[in-house]
Enzyme design. Structure first.
Site, PDB file in Angstrom:
ATOM      1  N   ASP A 185       0.869  -1.184   0.000  1.00  0.00           N
ATOM      2  CA  ASP A 185       0.000   0.000   0.000  1.00  0.00           C
ATOM      3  C   ASP A 185       0.901   1.229   0.000  1.00  0.00           C
ATOM      4  O   ASP A 185       1.745   1.382   0.894  1.00  0.00           O
ATOM      5  CB  ASP A 185      -0.861  -0.039   1.274  1.00  0.00           C
ATOM      6  CG  ASP A 185      -1.840   1.121   1.360  1.00  0.00           C
ATOM      7  OD1 ASP A 185      -1.570   2.188   0.763  1.00  0.00           O
ATOM      8  OD2 ASP A 185      -2.858   0.963   2.039  1.00  0.00           O
ATOM      9  N   ILE A 186       0.714   2.084  -0.957  1.00  0.00           N
ATOM     10  CA  ILE A 186       1.614   3.229  -1.098  1.00  0.00           C
ATOM     11  C   ILE A 186       1.552   4.161   0.109  1.00  0.00           C
ATOM     12  O   ILE A 186       2.537   4.818   0.436  1.00  0.00           O
ATOM     13  CB  ILE A 186       1.333   3.979  -2.423  1.00  0.00           C
ATOM     14  CG1 ILE A 186       2.488   4.922  -2.754  1.00  0.00           C
ATOM     15  CG2 ILE A 186       0.027   4.739  -2.383  1.00  0.00           C
ATOM     16  CD1 ILE A 186       2.977   4.808  -4.130  1.00  0.00           C
TER      17      ILE A 186
ATOM     18  N   GLY B  15      -9.131   4.822  -5.504  1.00  0.00           N
ATOM     19  CA  GLY B  15      -7.824   4.192  -5.697  1.00  0.00           C
ATOM     20  C   GLY B  15      -6.740   4.808  -4.828  1.00  0.00           C
ATOM     21  O   GLY B  15      -6.945   5.080  -3.646  1.00  0.00           O
ATOM     22  N   VAL B  16      -5.579   5.009  -5.427  1.00  0.00           N
ATOM     23  CA  VAL B  16      -4.429   5.588  -4.725  1.00  0.00           C
ATOM     24  C   VAL B  16      -4.798   6.970  -4.159  1.00  0.00           C
ATOM     25  O   VAL B  16      -4.478   7.297  -3.012  1.00  0.00           O
ATOM     26  CB  VAL B  16      -3.235   5.714  -5.691  1.00  0.00           C
ATOM     27  CG1 VAL B  16      -2.118   6.523  -5.080  1.00  0.00           C
ATOM     28  CG2 VAL B  16      -2.735   4.332  -6.106  1.00  0.00           C
ATOM     29  N   ASP B  17      -5.448   7.765  -4.970  1.00  0.00           N
ATOM     30  CA  ASP B  17      -5.823   9.133  -4.598  1.00  0.00           C
ATOM     31  C   ASP B  17      -6.681   9.134  -3.328  1.00  0.00           C
ATOM     32  O   ASP B  17      -6.422   9.883  -2.366  1.00  0.00           O
ATOM     33  CB  ASP B  17      -6.592   9.738  -5.785  1.00  0.00           C
ATOM     34  CG  ASP B  17      -6.594  11.245  -5.803  1.00  0.00           C
ATOM     35  OD1 ASP B  17      -5.903  11.853  -4.967  1.00  0.00           O
ATOM     36  OD2 ASP B  17      -7.292  11.805  -6.671  1.00  0.00           O
TER      37      ASP B  17
ATOM     38  N   SER C 146      -2.143   5.168 -13.866  1.00  0.00           N
ATOM     39  CA  SER C 146      -3.127   4.971 -14.959  1.00  0.00           C
ATOM     40  C   SER C 146      -3.658   3.546 -15.101  1.00  0.00           C
ATOM     41  O   SER C 146      -4.545   3.314 -15.923  1.00  0.00           O
ATOM     42  CB  SER C 146      -2.589   5.430 -16.336  1.00  0.00           C
ATOM     43  OG  SER C 146      -2.559   6.836 -16.426  1.00  0.00           O
ATOM     44  N   THR C 147      -3.124   2.589 -14.319  1.00  0.00           N
ATOM     45  CA  THR C 147      -3.519   1.190 -14.559  1.00  0.00           C
ATOM     46  C   THR C 147      -4.745   0.748 -13.760  1.00  0.00           C
ATOM     47  O   THR C 147      -5.121  -0.420 -13.813  1.00  0.00           O
ATOM     48  CB  THR C 147      -2.361   0.212 -14.248  1.00  0.00           C
ATOM     49  OG1 THR C 147      -2.099   0.222 -12.836  1.00  0.00           O
ATOM     50  CG2 THR C 147      -1.108   0.578 -15.013  1.00  0.00           C
TER      51      THR C 147
ATOM     52  N   ASN D 208      -6.106  13.156 -10.344  1.00  0.00           N
ATOM     53  CA  ASN D 208      -6.750  13.652 -11.562  1.00  0.00           C
ATOM     54  C   ASN D 208      -6.593  15.164 -11.593  1.00  0.00           C
ATOM     55  O   ASN D 208      -6.153  15.770 -10.615  1.00  0.00           O
ATOM     56  CB  ASN D 208      -8.212  13.206 -11.659  1.00  0.00           C
ATOM     57  CG  ASN D 208      -9.041  13.742 -10.525  1.00  0.00           C
ATOM     58  OD1 ASN D 208      -9.185  14.956 -10.381  1.00  0.00           O
ATOM     59  ND2 ASN D 208      -9.549  12.858  -9.683  1.00  0.00           N
TER      60      ASN D 208
HETATM   61  N1  AR6 Z   1      -1.359   1.544  -2.965  1.00  0.00           N
HETATM   62  C1  AR6 Z   1      -0.757   1.159  -4.121  1.00  0.00           C
HETATM   63  N2  AR6 Z   1      -1.414   0.924  -5.266  1.00  0.00           N
HETATM   64  C2  AR6 Z   1      -2.753   1.081  -5.245  1.00  0.00           C
HETATM   65  C3  AR6 Z   1      -3.464   1.484  -4.084  1.00  0.00           C
HETATM   66  C4  AR6 Z   1      -2.712   1.719  -2.912  1.00  0.00           C
HETATM   67  N3  AR6 Z   1      -3.284   2.105  -1.767  1.00  0.00           N
HETATM   68  N4  AR6 Z   1      -4.795   1.556  -4.412  1.00  0.00           N
HETATM   69  C5  AR6 Z   1      -4.907   1.204  -5.712  1.00  0.00           C
HETATM   70  N5  AR6 Z   1      -3.692   0.900  -6.213  1.00  0.00           N
HETATM   71  P1  AR6 Z   1      -5.794   4.176  -9.589  1.00  0.00           P
HETATM   72  P2  AR6 Z   1      -5.354   5.661 -12.110  1.00  0.00           P
HETATM   73  C6  AR6 Z   1      -3.307   0.510  -7.590  1.00  0.00           C
HETATM   74  O1  AR6 Z   1      -7.193   3.900  -9.963  1.00  0.00           O
HETATM   75  O2  AR6 Z   1      -5.627   4.459 -12.930  1.00  0.00           O
HETATM   76  C7  AR6 Z   1      -8.717   8.147  -8.937  1.00  0.00           C
HETATM   77  O3  AR6 Z   1     -10.091   8.261  -8.716  1.00  0.00           O
HETATM   78  C8  AR6 Z   1      -4.399   0.037  -8.529  1.00  0.00           C
HETATM   79  O4  AR6 Z   1      -4.646  -1.347  -8.352  1.00  0.00           O
HETATM   80  O5  AR6 Z   1      -5.498   4.609  -8.188  1.00  0.00           O
HETATM   81  O6  AR6 Z   1      -4.179   6.536 -12.458  1.00  0.00           O
HETATM   82  C9  AR6 Z   1      -8.086   9.495  -9.270  1.00  0.00           C
HETATM   83  O7  AR6 Z   1      -8.726  10.565  -8.604  1.00  0.00           O
HETATM   84  C10 AR6 Z   1      -3.786   0.344  -9.886  1.00  0.00           C
HETATM   85  O8  AR6 Z   1      -2.887  -0.703 -10.279  1.00  0.00           O
HETATM   86  O9  AR6 Z   1      -5.135   5.339 -10.538  1.00  0.00           O
HETATM   87  C11 AR6 Z   1      -8.265   9.581 -10.752  1.00  0.00           C
HETATM   88  O10 AR6 Z   1      -9.540  10.082 -11.101  1.00  0.00           O
HETATM   89  C12 AR6 Z   1      -2.934   1.580  -9.645  1.00  0.00           C
HETATM   90  O11 AR6 Z   1      -2.786   1.667  -8.226  1.00  0.00           O
HETATM   91  C13 AR6 Z   1      -8.132   8.160 -11.214  1.00  0.00           C
HETATM   92  O12 AR6 Z   1      -8.486   7.350 -10.078  1.00  0.00           O
HETATM   93  C14 AR6 Z   1      -3.549   2.880 -10.153  1.00  0.00           C
HETATM   94  O13 AR6 Z   1      -4.949   2.870  -9.931  1.00  0.00           O
HETATM   95  C15 AR6 Z   1      -6.710   7.811 -11.591  1.00  0.00           C
HETATM   96  O14 AR6 Z   1      -6.689   6.523 -12.141  1.00  0.00           O
END
Ligand code: AR6
Length: 171
Positions: free
Chosen positions: A10-11, A32-34, A122-123, A24
């Site tokens: 977890d980041i 997600g991460v955000d 982005s994934t 975003n």
């Molecule tokens: N730690 C590490 N990796 C994670 C975590 C975490 N806590 N949570 C998810 N991932 P995403 P994006 C992985 O959706 O595709 C948001 O709503 C996840 O499995 O976080 O760049 C923003 O506000 C995936 O492999 O980012 C934007 O609107 C990776 O992190 C949008 O999502 C990225 O998933 C950005 O989408």
């Protein structure tokens, strides 16, 4: 050149100088991460994002760009927010995804950060195929002339970990 490290995790738990947020353009949080970064890091991160929207980024942070804020309650010192491109089948947006990694490292250098943790930008919600996302991430970091000594890719699930592991082992 920076040492590249991969781990499952977890980041928000990373004890590094800077963690990168897959944000975003609105810089107002999301899933997600955000979502995890704002939840765990507390309100000061969002407050600083709002100030950035009023000052430098009234039209939003463009895809491929990066900007730093405090890390609030996170163990890191800074959050570097970057906006990945949304995956497109009709348009090659790879340069924007590479730019996220490059610009984040440039901001890290400005801050004097020596260790930086990245998610697989982005994934998730943005739909980028994870193996291609891993290829672009590793190539972009390897091509960056940065003073950062450790770049840690923190992968949330098995497919993402496998994609980065395959790429780092030189396939
Ligand atoms: N730690 C590490 N990796 C994670 C975590 C975490 N806590 N949570 C998810 N991932 P995403 P994006 C992985 O959706 O595709 C948001 O709503 C996840 O499995 O976080 O760049 C923003 O506000 C995936 O492999 O980012 C934007 O609107 C990776 O992190 C949008 O999502 C990225 O998933 C950005 O989408």
């Amino acid at each position: 050149m920076a040492e590249l490290v991969i781990m499952r995790g977890d980041i928000t738990e990373q004890e590094v100088d800077a963690v990168v947020n897959a944000a975003n353009s609105s810089l107002s949080g999301g899933g997600g991460v955000d979502g995890a970064i704002h939840r765990r890091g507390g309100p000061e991160i969002l407050a600083e994002c709002r100030r950035l929207r009023v000052s430098r980024y009234s039209a939003g942070l463009p895809a491929g760009a990066a900007v730093a804020t405090t890390a609030g309650f996170l163990p890191a010192r800074w959050v570097i927010h970057t906006v990945g491109p949304v995956w497109s089948v009709t348009e090659d947006r790879s340069a924007l995804l590479a730019s996220c990694y490059r610009e984040s490292l440039r901001v890290a250098d400005e801050l004097g950060a020596r260790s930086v943790a990245f998610p697989a930008i982005s994934t998730g919600a943005f739909g980028w195929p994870v193996r291609d996302g891993a290829r672009i991430a590793v190539e972009a970091v390897r091509a960056s002339a940065t003073a950062v000594s450790e770049v840690r890719f923190v992968l949330f699930d098995d497919p993402a970990y496998a994609a980065f592991a395959g790429r780092l082992s030189g396939d």
